[in-house]
Write a protein that holds these residues in place. Structure first.
Motif: not given
Length: 360
Positions: A114-130
């Motif tokens: 059930p948790i899977n519907k709340y989790l995006s399957s895309d990896l994301i790069d965020l700027a200005k953070v570690d």
């Protein structure tokens, strides 16, 4: 003691997220009520305001998330028509991975879970953070402007003569077979939504409710996006105008509800590790969350006094669970709807309640 001729159905004691939820349901059902509270900032108004169905530390669904989450979204949305503005903001939470293992755990969830519907399957790069292990997004997460909602809704209730701004005095509460009397007013039922202050409540202080102190830093960081909620070790929550709230801590051993130097130091160190841009601490806030022995909310009727009820021990998930549990409790009183077994106060009655006829 003379009681006003008009007896109302309910008196709600306390006005955090629980008292607010109770009052809104009673208002929607056209049921008479008063609220009594001093409006001193407590756990609800200090909280992060997150409506998040996922426990990101353990990567599990929060208790009853599917039932509570979407009900809460509709509930908070309903204030727009009543108060003329929206308090619900669609804000994605970005889980910042600290290791490949955390990343793998996120993406290894079976599609059938059930948790899977709340989790995006895309990896994301965020700027200005570690963000060296990148991040992923929680789907259907929201931010509630709870402090503003509590303020605006209490003002609405004050304007409609349903709100008493005062500390509740237990000595002024008198019980009889026909009604409950508080000062010069009569009520059929009293619901205590008093949070951690239940420790001072002579009717419900037998319950195994404990305090958990939470602290946040309020920081100014104009270089980070206000459109995201960041989740490295703790949450970094946008407040608008370049401000963020970072936390919260979870402290079982405390001596007061005031901000502490140790929490400030530890939170500052964690935030320094996470951000790659400058920030300025502008404030620190703290409050005590009520939580039960088994970490589930408590709802139901006093074992001796049939006109007295409690809804408490929301822990850190009160924003999500309080709207549905408030409706459940009210309907149990008005229409004999069954209180959810897992939260029913009766689970603690046999072991913890001892009648005290000399007092109440």
């Amino acid at each position: 003691m003379q009681v006003e001729d008009t007896k109302k159905d309910f008196l709600i004691v306390g006005f955090g997220v629980v008292g607010l939820s109770l009052a809104k349901h009673l208002l929607d059902q056209n049921t008479s009520f008063d609220v009594i509270a001093n409006l001193k900032p407590r756990a609800s108004s200090v909280s992060g305001g997150l409506l998040n169905p996922v426990s990101l530390k353990r990567l599990k669904l929060a208790w009853n998330a599917d039932l509570f989450h979407f009900y809460a979204v509709d509930f908070y949305s309903s204030f727009t028509q009543l108060l003329g503005q929206s308090y619900l903001q669609d804000k994605p939470i970005y889980r910042i991975f600290s290791s490949i293992e955390e990343q793998n755990l996120w993406f290894s969830q079976p599609e059938s879970k059930p948790i899977n519907k709340y989790l995006s399957s895309d990896l994301i790069d965020l700027a200005k953070v570690d963000n060296k292990f990148r991040s992923a997004k929680v789907i259907d997460s929201y931010l509630i402007r709870l402090r503003e909602l509590i303020s605006d809704f209490s003002n609405y209730l004050i304007g409609s003569s349903r709100f008493i701004q005062a500390n509740f005095n237990y000595a002024d509460l008198h019980l009889s077979d026909s009604c409950v009397k508080y000062n010069s007013r009569g009520y059929k039922h009293v619901i205590f939504a008093d949070g951690y202050q239940v420790i001072n409540n002579p009717f419900f202080n037998y319950l195994p409710i404990y305090g958990n102190k939470g602290e946040y830093l309020i920081v100014r960081c104009t270089d980070l996006s206000q459109d995201k909620i960041y989740k490295p070790s703790k949450f970094l929550i946008p407040l608008g105008q370049g401000l963020f709230k970072f936390g919260a801590t979870y402290e079982r051993d405390f001596t007061d509800d005031l901000p502490s130097a140790s929490a400030r130091l530890n939170l500052n160190k964690e935030l320094e590790k996470f951000t790659t841009v400058d920030f300025e601490i502008v404030d620190q806030v703290s409050a005590i969350r009520p939580t039960s022995k088994d970490r589930l909310p408590i709802s139901g009727q006093h074992p001796k006094h049939s006109s007295l009820f409690t809804l408490n021990a929301m822990g850190s998930r009160g924003i999500m669970s309080a709207p549905h549990l408030a409706k459940n409790l009210i309907n149990s009183i008005k229409t004999n709807e069954t209180i959810m077994d897992q939260v029913n106060v009766n689970r603690f009655t046999r072991k913890h309640f001892k009648s005290s006829p000399s007092l109440y």
